[in-house]
Design a protein around this motif. Structure first.
Motif, mmCIF file in Angstrom:
data_model
loop_
_atom_site.group_PDB
_atom_site.id
_atom_site.type_symbol
_atom_site.label_atom_id
_atom_site.label_comp_id
_atom_site.label_asym_id
_atom_site.label_seq_id
_atom_site.Cartn_x
_atom_site.Cartn_y
_atom_site.Cartn_z
ATOM 1 N N ALA A 580 0.602 -1.106 0.008
ATOM 2 C CA ALA A 580 -0.479 0.425 -0.376
ATOM 3 C C ALA A 580 0.871 1.097 0.149
ATOM 4 O O ALA A 580 1.764 1.527 0.827
ATOM 5 C CB ALA A 580 -1.042 0.128 1.073
ATOM 6 N N SER A 581 0.337 2.032 -0.909
ATOM 7 C CA SER A 581 1.381 3.584 -0.742
ATOM 8 C C SER A 581 0.491 4.681 -1.066
ATOM 9 O O SER A 581 -0.628 4.954 -1.170
ATOM 10 C CB SER A 581 2.409 3.335 -1.517
ATOM 11 N N ALA A 582 0.808 5.772 -0.619
ATOM 12 C CA ALA A 582 0.128 7.153 -0.830
ATOM 13 C C ALA A 582 1.203 8.480 -0.920
ATOM 14 O O ALA A 582 2.480 8.306 -0.729
ATOM 15 C CB ALA A 582 -0.493 7.326 -0.070
ATOM 16 N N SER A 583 0.780 9.058 -2.415
ATOM 17 C CA SER A 583 1.918 10.098 -2.713
ATOM 18 C C SER A 583 0.705 11.166 -2.716
ATOM 19 O O SER A 583 -0.042 11.379 -2.769
ATOM 20 C CB SER A 583 2.684 9.713 -3.908
ATOM 21 N N GLY A 584 1.807 12.781 -3.027
ATOM 22 C CA GLY A 584 1.168 13.555 -2.990
ATOM 23 C C GLY A 584 2.305 15.022 -2.412
ATOM 24 O O GLY A 584 3.705 14.007 -2.667
ATOM 25 N N SER A 585 1.738 16.139 -2.008
ATOM 26 C CA SER A 585 2.711 17.469 -1.822
ATOM 27 C C SER A 585 1.457 18.381 -0.749
ATOM 28 O O SER A 585 0.069 18.077 -0.652
ATOM 29 C CB SER A 585 3.175 17.426 -2.696
ATOM 30 N N VAL A 586 2.998 18.782 -0.518
ATOM 31 C CA VAL A 586 2.241 19.798 0.984
ATOM 32 C C VAL A 586 2.846 20.986 0.557
ATOM 33 O O VAL A 586 3.794 20.952 0.670
ATOM 34 C CB VAL A 586 2.514 19.625 2.393
ATOM 35 N N ALA A 587 2.186 21.929 0.153
ATOM 36 C CA ALA A 587 2.499 23.352 -0.145
ATOM 37 C C ALA A 587 1.997 24.464 0.409
ATOM 38 O O ALA A 587 1.001 24.409 1.391
ATOM 39 C CB ALA A 587 1.814 22.985 -2.161
ATOM 40 N N TRP A 588 3.035 25.421 0.371
ATOM 41 C CA TRP A 588 2.879 26.423 0.687
ATOM 42 C C TRP A 588 3.181 27.593 0.014
ATOM 43 O O TRP A 588 3.931 28.339 -0.820
ATOM 44 C CB TRP A 588 3.352 26.980 2.132
ATOM 45 N N LEU A 589 1.471 28.843 -0.674
ATOM 46 C CA LEU A 589 1.751 29.585 -1.275
ATOM 47 C C LEU A 589 0.638 30.957 -1.135
ATOM 48 O O LEU A 589 -0.155 30.275 -1.045
ATOM 49 C CB LEU A 589 2.199 29.146 -2.667
ATOM 50 N N ALA A 590 1.516 32.023 -1.721
ATOM 51 C CA ALA A 590 -0.244 33.000 -1.074
ATOM 52 C C ALA A 590 -1.151 33.193 0.350
ATOM 53 O O ALA A 590 -1.716 33.001 0.525
ATOM 54 C CB ALA A 590 -0.936 32.692 -2.303
ATOM 55 N N ASP A 591 0.882 32.741 1.446
ATOM 56 C CA ASP A 591 0.238 32.737 2.811
ATOM 57 C C ASP A 591 -0.639 32.020 3.184
ATOM 58 O O ASP A 591 -1.834 32.013 3.882
ATOM 59 C CB ASP A 591 -0.084 34.372 3.157
ATOM 60 N N LEU A 595 -2.953 21.131 0.116
ATOM 61 C CA LEU A 595 -2.999 18.903 0.381
ATOM 62 C C LEU A 595 -3.073 19.407 -1.170
ATOM 63 O O LEU A 595 -4.492 18.994 -1.795
ATOM 64 C CB LEU A 595 -3.434 18.638 1.346
ATOM 65 N N THR A 596 -2.221 18.074 -1.883
ATOM 66 C CA THR A 596 -2.399 18.253 -3.236
ATOM 67 C C THR A 596 -1.698 17.345 -3.987
ATOM 68 O O THR A 596 -0.825 16.444 -2.846
ATOM 69 C CB THR A 596 -2.101 19.415 -3.781
ATOM 70 N N ARG A 597 -2.353 16.811 -5.172
ATOM 71 C CA ARG A 597 -1.289 15.440 -5.648
ATOM 72 C C ARG A 597 0.329 15.837 -5.902
ATOM 73 O O ARG A 597 0.860 16.999 -5.122
ATOM 74 C CB ARG A 597 -1.704 15.616 -6.714
ATOM 75 N N GLU A 598 1.036 15.322 -5.703
ATOM 76 C CA GLU A 598 2.715 15.698 -5.636
ATOM 77 C C GLU A 598 2.677 16.483 -7.274
ATOM 78 O O GLU A 598 2.353 16.225 -8.067
ATOM 79 C CB GLU A 598 3.262 13.435 -6.334
ATOM 80 N N ILE A 599 3.824 17.164 -6.698
ATOM 81 C CA ILE A 599 4.274 18.679 -7.462
ATOM 82 C C ILE A 599 4.949 18.210 -8.518
ATOM 83 O O ILE A 599 4.903 18.243 -9.694
ATOM 84 C CB ILE A 599 4.120 19.755 -6.543
ATOM 85 N N SER A 600 6.180 17.894 -8.134
ATOM 86 C CA SER A 600 7.185 16.611 -8.860
ATOM 87 C C SER A 600 7.608 18.472 -9.082
ATOM 88 O O SER A 600 8.923 19.072 -8.190
ATOM 89 C CB SER A 600 6.646 16.508 -9.985
ATOM 90 N N ASP A 601 8.089 18.439 -10.361
ATOM 91 C CA ASP A 601 8.317 19.784 -10.737
ATOM 92 C C ASP A 601 7.567 21.718 -11.082
ATOM 93 O O ASP A 601 8.548 22.530 -11.998
ATOM 94 C CB ASP A 601 8.706 19.976 -12.105
#
Length: 765
Positions: A580-591, A595-601
């Protein structure tokens, strides 16, 4: 207009005194079939015409021009001194038609590739890509890959951390988990110069005899990925001429690639969009009279060559990274590595490589040469000096590509003492001699077939030979069939034969079957799968193998706005393993965080005013919906390329006002940008405008709303539509010579149109 010109012309002739000075003529000019408007020409006693230098330049006639006379302090050139120029003068219409030889007309240059996108300014923030996994079988393992990245307009800092915790089963001591740092790098890209500066963990350019080397240090290198529209290899040009205004149709390999209009004169087409390999271009020139002229040119374009004057380079300085993936900070001997190539001509690219460490040194020269339209050749010669002694190495190559035929030949050899700069703990696998021959042919409607021959001889291993045959064809427009045969000769002789059949089922689904026969036995694999959509959705894969050992495997993957989740299982005999696996991204922008899918590039945050649940598209595919604050994060954008982001106007309320529904962004690598759709909800309502006695205002009466330039109009039975960005409005209406006015508070902006009922318009003095 023509009669007026004729009158002016006759007046100028009648009023002109008899002298040797040229006579002025105000005439309507057509030059090489193109209308040029009214100009003042001169005519001498011999009947020859003179034209001002400024008019000749505006008509696209090449200079320098003879200064035959002056009129009103402006130089004029006699046409009879410039060459054979046809003139046809119609006195009754005050019109003259001129036909200049093409050699006298200025050359036009057209560059056909799309303009490069303007880079979208990066914001300041960070994001963390993560990939978490748990695997259970005879051993169980928990692993995690975490990659935080900080970005700003001055560059990005990225690091990668790997976590492993393995349990080998009952009775085995628990070793506990451990974190390993993989890479930490600061990167600053310079798209204007197509180069990148990297500090920290860097990777050198691989060579013909060794893989890339990891260093801890500094690197400056060309980076053509920062300008995706820039073509690095020489592209063909086409030239021609047109005596009249003409239409150009450019056909490349039988396909229309460009259409343009050109003025009379010579022209040249540059940056023609072609695919690599051999081909043919045709330029069809159709003039204003319908006459056609066809220019045909064969070409060969190769990405192995560089455009004249273009440099490709990489210079690295640092300490050699050892035990990558197992040790966080294991750096060894210092090393310097550099490679540089330069395009000398359209058909010649030269280069060199050099490397130094405390244990070895290497130098090499490279050459890439175009063989006309018959392909490209390459050669590399290198020497090394190490504790093993002085060694030599070489490589020779040839490549040819066309629409139907591809040929590749390569020979590589090294002496026993040859030692490239690399991690000395790794075993060298450079062959004493290796020859690779490959050819692939595709026929119209008959599929394609290929053959590959490999012969390898090592310094301390038995010679190995390999031959592979393959055939591919599509039946009924959608059933793809491929077959291959592989014969290996050497320490382990083997023969493999396989055939694969696949068919798309629509909706991203596909069905395939692979039959394989080897000396070890036969097996048949059946598989069905569904691909993940670009936005939220799910996909799956199920497969089974029938043969000596029956196996079954399945995977289910789901994707939401917040991540991607996968579960898969494999059964071999009586043993089952799953993961079992989970992937994604945590991002900070515009204050704010996301929580989103993997951003990568790269990614963007789009804001649609403050509207919720508005569909947002990336390249016309739905990728998400706006949240309660009107924002949505769009992951996995292509860096330095145009990414078209749009919203669905049908999701906007009727009272919404938005100047545009799509926008193009080109983010830098590893950065985040903000995209604003300036949606404003207006205050809108329907009302019935009446006089104090309750009678509707007359149809067609104009209502002027304070702060608006365009008036509203009274409809049938006093119906009136009010629209404003202000909650309170004042308006006046004209009733013949009288006027009336009213003030009204509009309801708060909403998705529906409010009904106000009767509004009394009070008389005004």
């Amino acid at each position: 207009m023509r009669s007026r010109l004729a009158g002016l012309l006759l007046f100028a002739i009648a009023a002109a005194p008899a002298s040797a000075d040229p006579e002025p003529l105000l005439v309507d000019v057509t030059a090489n079939g193109a209308h040029r408007g009214v100009s003042l020409l001169l005519q001498d006693d011999a009947g020859d015409y003179l034209v001002s230098h400024s008019d000749l330049a505006s008509w696209g006639v090449r200079g320098p021009y003879p200064a035959s006379a002056r009129f009103n302090n402006e130089p004029y050139a006699a046409l009879n001194q410039m060459g054979e120029i046809e003139t046809r003068f119609d006195m009754s219409q005050a019109r003259i038609a001129l036909a200049f030889p093409v050699r006298l007309l200025a050359q036009q240059t057209s560059r056909l590739l799309r303009p490069e996108p303007e880079l979208t300014e990066s914001g300041t923030g960070f994001y963390v890509d993560y990939d978490l996994a748990y695997a259970a079988a005879a051993e169980s393992e928990i692993s995690a890959l975490v990659a935080p990245r900080f970005f700003s307009p001055i560059g990005t800092i990225r690091t990668e951390l790997l976590y492993r915790d393995r349990n080998t089963g009952p009775g085995t001591p628990d070793r506990g988990g451990n974190w390993t740092r993989l890479e930490t790098t600061y990167t600053r890209d310079d798209p204007d110069r197509m180069r990148s500066l990297r500090l920290g963990d860097v990777v050198s350019q691989p060579g013909p005899w060794s893989s890339a080397l990891r260093l801890g240090g500094i690197q400056i290198a060309s980076n053509f990925n920062t300008r995706p529209q820039f073509v690095t290899f020489p592209v063909p040009t086409l030239s021609g001429e047109a005596a009249l205004p003409s239409t150009l149709d450019l056909v490349v390999n039988g396909r229309l690639r460009h259409r343009d209009e050109v003025a009379p004169g010579e022209f040249q087409l540059e940056n023609i969009p072609v695919v690599t390999g051999a081909g043919q271009m045709q330029l069809v020139v159709t003039d204003a009279l319908g006459r056609k002229r066809v220019y045909t040119q064969d070409f060969y374009a190769s990405s192995e060559l560089l455009r004249p004057g273009l440099h490709e380079y990489s210079y690295s300085l640092g300490a050699v990274r050892r035990n990558f993936g197992y040790q966080s900070n294991d750096y060894g001997d210092p090393a310097i590595l550099g490679s540089h190539r330069i395009g000398v001509t359209d058909g010649l690219t030269l280069g060199g490589r050099a490397a130094w460490s405390s244990s070895a040194r290497l130098a090499a020269a490279t050459l890439d040469l175009a063989a006309g339209t018959r392909g490209t050749m390459s050669a590399t010669l290198g020497m090394s000096d190490s504790p093993a002694g002085k060694g030599e190495a070489f490589s020779l190559g040839y490549r040819y590509l066309s629409q139907r035929l591809r040929i590749m030949a390569r020979a590589v050899g090294t002496s026993a003492a040859f030692q490239p700069i690399e991690d000395m703990s790794a075993r060298r696998l450079n062959p004493q001699a290796q020859i690779v021959l490959a050819a692939d042919w595709s026929g119209t409607g008959r599929g394609s077939m290929g053959i590959t021959l490999i012969r390898q001889r090592y310094h301390d291993k038995t010679e190995r030979k390999l031959i592979t045959l393959n055939y591919r064809r599509t039946f009924l427009g959608e059933i793809a069939v491929s077959a291959f045969l592989t014969r290996a000769l050497g320490p382990a002789t083997d023969l493999s034969l396989g055939i694969n059949v696949s068919r798309p089922l629509g909706g991203g689904r596909n069905l395939s079957a692979l039959a394989l026969r080897t000396r070890a036995g036969s097996r048949l694999r059946m598989e069905t799968q569904r691909s993940l959509p670009l936005g939220p959705g799910f996909g799956y894969r199920m497969g089974t193998v029938m043969g000596d050992d029956r196996t079954f495997d399945a995977a289910l993957v789901g994707q939401t706005d917040y991540g991607r989740y996968r579960i898969e299982a494999d059964t071999v005999g009586d043993e089952t393993s799953w993961q079992a696996s989970a992937s994604g991204s945590v991002a900070w922008l515009a204050d704010r965080p996301y929580l989103t899918r993997e951003i990568s590039d790269g990614f963007a945050v789009a804001r649609v005013g403050n509207l919720e649940n508005v569909r947002v598209y990336l390249e016309n595919q739905e990728i998400g919906r706006s949240d309660a604050s009107g924002r949505v994060l769009l992951p996995r954008l292509r860096p330095y390329e145009i990414n078209r982001i749009s919203i669905d106007p049908l999701d906007l309320p009727l009272t919404a006002d938005v100047p545009f529904v799509s926008i193009d962004v080109a983010p830098a690598y590893g950065s985040g940008v903000t995209v604003e759709f300036p949606v404003q909800l207006t205050y809108s309502a329907l009302a019935r405008a009446v006089s104090p006695d309750g009678e509707p205002l007359p149809e067609g009466a104009r209502v002027n709303v304070s702060g608006q330039t365009e008036p509203s109009v009274i409809g049938i039975d006093g119906k009136l539509f009010l629209n404003s960005r202000n909650a309170s409005i004042e308006a006046t209406a004209g009733l013949g010579s009288e006027r009336c006015g009213f003030r009204v508070d509009l309801p708060a902006a909403a998705r529906t149109l409010a009904q106000l009922g009767d509004i009394v318009c009070e008389p005004m003095p």
